[in-house]
Scaffold this motif. Structure first.
Motif, PDB file in Angstrom:
ATOM      1  N   HIS A 148       0.869  -1.194   0.000  1.00  0.00           N
ATOM      2  CA  HIS A 148       0.000   0.000   0.000  1.00  0.00           C
ATOM      3  C   HIS A 148       0.891   1.224   0.000  1.00  0.00           C
ATOM      4  O   HIS A 148       1.501   1.557   1.033  1.00  0.00           O
ATOM      5  N   HIS A 182       2.056   5.066  -2.475  1.00  0.00           N
ATOM      6  CA  HIS A 182       1.664   6.074  -3.463  1.00  0.00           C
ATOM      7  C   HIS A 182       2.923   6.519  -4.212  1.00  0.00           C
ATOM      8  O   HIS A 182       3.693   7.322  -3.688  1.00  0.00           O
ATOM      9  N   HIS A 205      -5.307  -0.412   5.706  1.00  0.00           N
ATOM     10  CA  HIS A 205      -4.985   0.134   7.032  1.00  0.00           C
ATOM     11  C   HIS A 205      -5.549  -0.755   8.142  1.00  0.00           C
ATOM     12  O   HIS A 205      -4.802  -1.238   8.961  1.00  0.00           O
ATOM     13  N   ASP A 238       2.696   2.815   3.132  1.00  0.00           N
ATOM     14  CA  ASP A 238       1.899   3.996   2.802  1.00  0.00           C
ATOM     15  C   ASP A 238       2.804   5.176   2.444  1.00  0.00           C
ATOM     16  O   ASP A 238       2.450   6.327   2.682  1.00  0.00           O
TER      17      ASP A 238
END
Ligand SMILES: [Zn+2]
Length: 486
Positions: free
Chosen positions: A46, A48, A323, A386
């Motif tokens: 997970h 970005h 999450h 994340d």
């Protein structure tokens, strides 16, 4: 372990014993690393990519230690597309944890629009010029979650060339820390073309599984459908059930301990989640990832997933909760029964611990940042960072899983939820690949598997806790080619 690994056309052809080195042999080179221990390449399940690219190329406020520190940096910042664009502020690090205001920014920069996102990406701090361009009338407080949309719609988008620079900066950083695959979340249609060109020209150093934006039906507006490739696979849709704990956007079943009139934000109702899942399945998507942080949001998603599993075509869809930071005990069991993946970020726990204690209060901490209880219940776990919210290092994540020691603290926090080293490694390798249905190809070192490998300077299964923290990545191979050091 030490081993000699032979690679052909990106796959492992032989694994031979070696007593003192790791040797990687592909068609063009033999790479010998004395004392180097080989593991399957790490997955960040997970993250970005463009966000990290932005962080590596835009003004960073991540390490600012006060409001004045932020303002000093913004005062002298250069502009991009006529705006000052900054990211990463965190009032929790400022001594006085007060949210910043529009007036603060106007004081140092009124000549150009300024926008600065919070470290969690769930809040945005703007000056009056930026708010005016977005059509938002005078407002002092920061914008939270959906309120940020009008500003995002007027911030100049990066060009394809700027995106390529960002994607390369981010993915090269990934290879440097041992990552061979990223599950890229909230992907915008504009990012896919530069990503595809990099993938198809062999310049993408890590594999990418893209989860495209779905919260406002974007994938439908864009006409996107799932599509497969070896380095870039557009594999799922991403929704949001709630916001984040730091900005009190996480949806809780009981009020916030430090704001008793607030439960957080429900960004999608159960009915809307069900409807979005139906549309996704009808279009051929196999993977659905939904952000849920608070215990009420997790419950909403599980209620919706219960409906999905009851459909004739809903039995084997990959259902993920991103999450899953705060889960009630009965919902842990439901996650197992519904075959829902928990996609967790162990380093968030280290950053959040003091804030989580204030937001949730002592009694609810037992349900927060669960790892061992999820594994014990048979829930399938995958791990990520994340990034750019946290640094991308999987080794930092493994250390967080194993020691659970908040930053700046020398004692374990809620230690019952620590997990074993072996499970921590699995969460960043084979288990993480399972969350994208790729564990049959990657995540173990065996003949026929993809040659995605990382070489470390020690055996992280047997070294001491102190040594774990200092582990170095010596080399990273994706599809049998050395990606780090370049
Ligand atoms: Zn995220």
């Amino acid at each position: 372990m030490f081993a000699e690994i032979h690679i052909e056309r990106g796959r492992i052809r032989a694994v031979l014993p070696n007593t003192e080195a790791t040797v990687i042999r592909n068609e063009t080179e033999t790479w010998t690393v004395p004392g180097g221990h080989v593991l399957p390449g790490f997955v960040d399940n997970h993250a970005h990519i463009v966000g990290l690219g932005r962080r590596l190329t835009l003004l960073s406020l991540h390490d600012a230690t006060s409001l004045e520190d932020c303002l000093d940096r913004i005062r002298t910042a250069s502009t991009l597309g006529g705006w000052v664009q900054a990211m990463g502020w965190n009032q929790e690090l400022w001594g006085v944890p007060t949210l910043p205001t529009t007036a603060d920014l106007d004081r140092v920069r009124s000549d150009v629009p300024v926008m600065a996102t919070r470290v969690d990406g769930h809040a945005m701090w703007c000056n009056s010029a930026a708010l005016a361009l977005a059509g938002i009338s005078a407002r002092e407080s920061v914008l939270i979650d959906d309120d940020m949309t009008p500003v995002w719609s007027v911030v100049p988008k990066p060009t394809a060339e700027e995106l390529e620079v960002m994607i390369l900066a981010a993915t090269e950083e990934c290879a440097r820390v041992g990552i061979t695959e990223v599950h890229d979340m909230d992907v915008d249609v504009d990012w896919l073309e530069p990503m595809r060109l990099l993938a198809e020209s062999g310049r993408l150093p890590v594999r990418v599984q893209s989860f495209v934006r779905a919260h406002n039906g974007q994938w439908r507006d864009w006409g996107l459908l799932p599509a497969g490739g070896e380095f870039l696979r557009i594999c799922g849709v991403k929704l949001y059930a709630d916001g984040a704990l730091g900005s009190r956007g996480a949806l809780l079943r009981h009020p916030y301990a430090d704001a008793p009139d607030t439960y957080g934000l429900e960004l999608l109702s159960i009915e809307s989640i069900v409807q979005e899942c139906r549309l996704a399945l009808d279009a051929g998507w196999w993977s659905i990832a939904i952000h849920a942080i608070g215990d009420a949001a997790v419950r909403n998603v599980l209620d919706a997933y219960t409906v999905v599993r009851s459909w004739p075509d809903g039995g084997d869809v990959l259902l993920r909760i991103e999450h899953a930071q705060h889960v009630s005990p009965d919902d842990v069991l439901r996650m197992h029964d519904l075959h829902v993946f928990a996609c967790v970020q162990p380093t968030h726990c280290l950053s959040d611990a003091p804030m989580a204690e204030r937001r949730l209060g002592q009694e609810r901490l037992a349900d927060a940042y669960r790892w061992q209880s999820l594994i014990s219940a048979g829930v399938r776990l995958g791990a990520g960072s994340d990034f750019p919210i946290e640094p991308p290092s999987p080794l930092a994540g493994i250390d967080a899983f194993v020691r659970r020691m908040p930053y700046g603290s020398s004692s374990t926090w809620c230690g019952d939820e620590r997990i074993s080293r072996l499970d921590a490694i699995r969460a960043f390798t084979s288990w993480a690949h399972a969350t994208a249905d790729m564990d049959h190809r990657r995540g173990t070192i065996a003949v026929g598997m993809d040659a995605d490998l990382v070489i470390l300077d020690r055996d992280i299964l047997t070294c001491s806790d102190e040594e774990l923290r200092d582990t170095c990545v010596l080399a990273t191979f994706t599809a049998g080619k050395r990606r780090y050091p370049a």
